[in-house]
Design a protein around this motif. Structure first.
Motif, PDB file in Angstrom:
ATOM      1  N   PHE A  29       0.840  -1.194   0.000  1.00 53.56           N
ATOM      2  CA  PHE A  29       0.000   0.000   0.000  1.00 53.56           C
ATOM      3  C   PHE A  29       0.876   1.244   0.000  1.00 53.56           C
ATOM      4  N   LYS A  30       1.931   1.229   0.821  1.00 52.57           N
ATOM      5  CA  LYS A  30       2.839   2.378   0.883  1.00 52.57           C
ATOM      6  C   LYS A  30       3.546   2.567  -0.449  1.00 52.57           C
ATOM      7  N   GLN A  31       3.980   1.477  -1.054  1.00 53.07           N
ATOM      8  CA  GLN A  31       4.639   1.567  -2.358  1.00 53.07           C
ATOM      9  C   GLN A  31       3.674   2.118  -3.404  1.00 53.07           C
ATOM     10  N   HIS A  32       2.428   1.681  -3.342  1.00 55.57           N
ATOM     11  CA  HIS A  32       1.417   2.172  -4.286  1.00 55.57           C
ATOM     12  C   HIS A  32       1.238   3.680  -4.127  1.00 55.57           C
ATOM     13  N   LYS A  33       1.141   4.143  -2.887  1.00 54.45           N
ATOM     14  CA  LYS A  33       0.976   5.572  -2.625  1.00 54.45           C
ATOM     15  C   LYS A  33       2.186   6.353  -3.140  1.00 54.45           C
ATOM     16  N   ASP A  34       3.393   5.814  -2.892  1.00 61.30           N
ATOM     17  CA  ASP A  34       4.614   6.482  -3.351  1.00 61.30           C
ATOM     18  C   ASP A  34       4.649   6.580  -4.874  1.00 61.30           C
TER      19      ASP A  34
END
Length: 164
Positions: A29-34
């Motif tokens: 999820f964090k990678q997607h947001k980044d």
């Protein structure tokens, strides 16, 4: 005793697997947001300085909003406790209600200040394009929510029809 050991080992494996899956999901999820943020930066053709300023602004905004949300939750919990008191009156809860209203007003003010901070970092063209991207994102979220609700309703209707 042997069955208990097997059960304990089985439960440990299940807990380990779910915790690993959850950790991967959070990281994903964090990678997607980044990636999403980088895509927006690229689409807006931001300079390194603008990117840095926007990131600093986002972090400061998030920290302040988090504090305000936490304060509101606290006051609302106190209000709920006070309302459970049989001797509570309007005049006894009014100070808490006013504090909650004040915190909510601060939240709105902070949000407006954040928008103007972004407006000050971006050029006028970039800001217009940014607003357009945000609107598209919100429409996509609403569409996904509606689709999810329709799917959920549809599965309920199917189950109702199948039931004898």
């Amino acid at each position: 005793m042997n069955k208990i050991n097997r059960l304990a080992i089985g439960l440990a494996i299940v807990f380990l697997a779910t915790s690993m899956a959850y950790a991967q999901m959070q990281g994903g999820f964090k990678q997607h947001k980044d990636k999403q943020r980088e895509g927006i930066f690229k689409e807006l053709n931001l300079t390194q300085e603008q990117q840095k300023k926007l990131e600093e602004n986002r972090k400061a905004q998030r920290a302040e909003m988090s504090k305000l949300h936490e304060a509101i939750k606290e006051k609302q919990a106190k209000l709920q406790e006070e309302l459970k008191n049989p001797g509570a009156t309007r005049s006894t809860v009014l100070p808490l209600v006013n504090e909650i209203k004040s915190l909510q007003a601060q939240l709105i003010d902070h949000r407006i200040n954040g928008i103007f901070a972004v407006k000050g970092i971006l050029t006028q063209e970039q800001f217009v394009k940014f607003q357009s991207l945000i609107e598209k994102r919100q429409e996509n979220r609403k569409g996904a929510l509606r689709t999810g609700l329709k799917d959920a309703r549809g599965s309920r209707e199917i189950r109702a029809v199948e039931a004898p």
